[in-house]
Design an enzyme around this catalytic site. Structure first.
Site, PDB file in Angstrom:
ATOM      1  N   GLY A 276      39.983  49.556  36.975  1.00 51.37           N
ATOM      2  CA  GLY A 276      38.535  49.440  36.946  1.00 51.37           C
ATOM      3  C   GLY A 276      37.834  49.778  38.245  1.00 51.37           C
ATOM      4  O   GLY A 276      38.174  50.748  38.942  1.00 51.37           O
TER       5      GLY A 276
ATOM      6  N   SER B 189      28.326  39.167  40.929  1.00 49.14           N
ATOM      7  CA  SER B 189      27.895  39.641  39.619  1.00 49.14           C
ATOM      8  C   SER B 189      26.507  39.107  39.315  1.00 49.14           C
ATOM      9  O   SER B 189      26.117  38.030  39.789  1.00 49.14           O
ATOM     10  CB  SER B 189      28.875  39.155  38.541  1.00 49.14           C
ATOM     11  OG  SER B 189      28.351  39.353  37.242  1.00 49.14           O
TER      12      SER B 189
ATOM     13  N   GLY C 111      42.708  43.362  43.784  1.00 52.72           N
ATOM     14  CA  GLY C 111      42.501  43.819  42.411  1.00 52.72           C
ATOM     15  C   GLY C 111      42.227  45.297  42.297  1.00 52.72           C
ATOM     16  O   GLY C 111      41.415  45.723  41.480  1.00 52.72           O
ATOM     17  N   ALA C 112      42.929  46.089  43.092  1.00 55.84           N
ATOM     18  CA  ALA C 112      42.632  47.526  43.170  1.00 55.84           C
ATOM     19  C   ALA C 112      43.469  48.364  42.219  1.00 55.84           C
ATOM     20  O   ALA C 112      43.568  49.576  42.396  1.00 55.84           O
ATOM     21  CB  ALA C 112      42.840  48.011  44.608  1.00 55.84           C
ATOM     22  N   ASN C 113      44.056  47.746  41.201  1.00 57.32           N
ATOM     23  CA  ASN C 113      44.916  48.527  40.299  1.00 57.32           C
ATOM     24  C   ASN C 113      44.248  48.876  38.977  1.00 57.32           C
ATOM     25  O   ASN C 113      44.882  49.424  38.081  1.00 57.32           O
ATOM     26  CB  ASN C 113      46.236  47.790  40.038  1.00 57.32           C
ATOM     27  CG  ASN C 113      46.026  46.414  39.437  1.00 57.32           C
ATOM     28  OD1 ASN C 113      44.894  45.993  39.189  1.00 57.32           O
ATOM     29  ND2 ASN C 113      47.119  45.696  39.217  1.00 57.32           N
TER      30      ASN C 113
ATOM     31  N   TYR D 295      32.370  31.319  34.282  1.00 54.16           N
ATOM     32  CA  TYR D 295      32.331  32.575  35.031  1.00 54.16           C
ATOM     33  C   TYR D 295      31.122  32.589  35.969  1.00 54.16           C
ATOM     34  O   TYR D 295      31.225  33.017  37.123  1.00 54.16           O
ATOM     35  CB  TYR D 295      32.270  33.760  34.070  1.00 54.16           C
ATOM     36  CG  TYR D 295      32.347  35.108  34.758  1.00 54.16           C
ATOM     37  CD1 TYR D 295      33.513  35.520  35.395  1.00 54.16           C
ATOM     38  CD2 TYR D 295      31.253  35.967  34.768  1.00 54.16           C
ATOM     39  CE1 TYR D 295      33.598  36.748  36.021  1.00 54.16           C
ATOM     40  CE2 TYR D 295      31.322  37.205  35.387  1.00 54.16           C
ATOM     41  CZ  TYR D 295      32.495  37.587  36.017  1.00 54.16           C
ATOM     42  OH  TYR D 295      32.557  38.821  36.650  1.00 54.16           O
TER      43      TYR D 295
ATOM     44  N   GLY E 212      37.847  48.233  41.059  1.00 53.70           N
ATOM     45  CA  GLY E 212      38.701  48.123  42.239  1.00 53.70           C
ATOM     46  C   GLY E 212      39.475  49.398  42.505  1.00 53.70           C
ATOM     47  O   GLY E 212      39.559  49.862  43.650  1.00 53.70           O
TER      48      GLY E 212
END
Length: 297
Positions: free
Chosen positions: A27, A140, A23-25, A166, A29
Site C-alpha cells: 500500500g 488519518s 509497514g513498507a511492504n 481505530y 508504505g
C-alpha cells in the site's frame, strides 16, 4: 479527476539520506518507500513479513534493506532499535492495522491502539538518539471520530466499534506528534515531529478477516473513488522532504481531504489539546516502560 500539482517527481534528491519506514511492504508504505528509494535515499523497510518486504524491495532496484519489526510486540521493537547503530535521517511511522475487533498485541494492548500508537511511540523513543532530521507519523482523517479513553486505553471494559477503536489510535498519532514536538523543542533538539495522512487511498487496510461481501464492496469503492497508493503517499513524501514547522499536519488539498496535492491541513480540537497530549504521553510511558529518548535539562 484530481489534479496533482506536486508529485514524487518534485522531491529533492535524497542521496546520502537514510530513511526507516514501518509497514513498507504494501500500500501507501510501499509506495512511499519506492519513491524515496528512486530519489536516492537508502530505505530500510521495517516490516513484520520480511519475505514480502524482500519482494517489494526487489522492485525498487535501488539502495534498500529489509529488517524485521513487529509493532505489536515490544520485544521486537527493542530488538530492532538495539540493532540500529548508525545515524538515521528520517523515521516514517507508517504501519497501521484496522478492524481487528477484540484482538490484542503480544503485550496485551488493544491491537489497533497498541500497534498504531504504542508501537510507534516505543520505536520512536528508542531510535530518537540516532535520528538527525525528522519523525513523520501517518495519521488519518478518522482521528475526528476518536476519543482517548484514558480510563480504558486497552478498550477492555465495554464493546467498542471500529470507528471508536481505530479513531482513538489515529487521534493518539496526532497527540503523539504534538507532544513529541514539544519535548524535542524543550530538549533543544533540531529534530522535528510532523504528521501526514493519505486521504482515501486504495489499500487493504481494514479488510483483513472481514466478510467477503464487505471486502468486495470496499474493493469496488476503492476502484471507483479512491486515489492510488502512489498518490496516497504524497502527503508523507511532502512531510519527509519539505522544511515545515514542527507539529505540522499534511494531507490532500481536495474536497474532504480525500485526494489531491499535499498541503498543510487542520486537525480536530481534540487533536490540538496540549494537556491531553501530555497525559497520553505519560500513560504511554507507563504502559510501554519506555520514556522520552533524549536527555532534558
Amino acid at each position: 479527476m484530481a489534479k496533482y500539482r506536486w508529485t514524487a517527481a518534485n522531491m529533492p534528491a535524497m542521496d546520502g539520506r537514510t530513511v526507516v519506514i514501518t509497514g513498507a511492504n504494501r500500500g501507501v508504505g510501499a509506495a512511499t518507500a519506492t519513491a524515496l528509494s528512486h530519489a536516492g535515499a537508502h530505505v530500510v523497510l521495517a516490516v513484520r513479513d520480511t519475505q514480502r518486504g524482500e519482494n517489494v524491495a526487489r522492485t525498487m532496484g535501488r539502495s534498500t534493506e529489509v529488517r524485521e519489526l513487529d509493532l505489536a510486540d515490544l520485544s521486537s521493537i527493542r530488538a530492532f532499535a538495539q540493532w540500529w547503530s548508525a545515524p538515521l535521517d528520517i523515521l516514517i511511522n507508517n504501519a497501521g492495522v484496522a478492524g481487528h475487533r477484540g484482538a490484542q498485541t503480544k503485550d496485551g494492548f488493544d491491537l489497533q491502539f497498541g500497534t498504531n500508537h504504542l508501537g510507534h511511540f516505543a520505536l520512536t523513543n528508542l531510535l530518537l538518539p540516532r535520528i538527525t532530521d525528522r519523525v513523520v507519523t501517518v495519521a488519518s482523517g478518522a482521528h475526528k471520530a476518536g476519543d482517548i479513553h484514558f480510563d480504558d486505553l486497552g478498550l477492555r471494559n465495554r464493546r467498542y466499534g471500529f470507528a471508536e477503536s481505530y479513531g482513538q489510535s489515529k487521534l493518539a498519532n496526532l497527540l503523539f506528534t504534538l507532544e513529541l514536538e514539544r519535548r524535542l523543542h524543550r530538549a533543544g533538539s533540531r529534530v522535528v515531529s510532523l504528521a501526514a495522512h493519505p486521504g482515501y487511498s486504495a489499500t487493504s487496510l481494514g479488510t483483513q478477516g472481514q466478510h467477503r461481501a464487505l471486502v468486495a464492496a470496499a474493493n469496488l469503492a476503492g476502484r471507483l473513488f479512491a486515489q492510488t497508493s502512489e498518490h496516497g503517499a504524497l502527503p508523507t513524501l511532502f512531510a519527509a522532504t519539505h522544511d515545515l514547522p514542527g507539529a505540522s499536519y499534511v494531507g490532500p488539498d481536495g474536497r474532504g481531504e480525500l485526494r489531491g496535492s499535499p498541503t498543510l491541513v487542520g486537525r480536530s480540537s481534540k487533536a490540538s489539546d496540549l494537556a491531553a497530549a501530555c497525559r497520553l504521553w505519560e500513560a504511554s510511558e507507563e504502559l510501554t516502560g519506555i520514556s522520552f529518548g533524549l536527555a532534558t535539562d
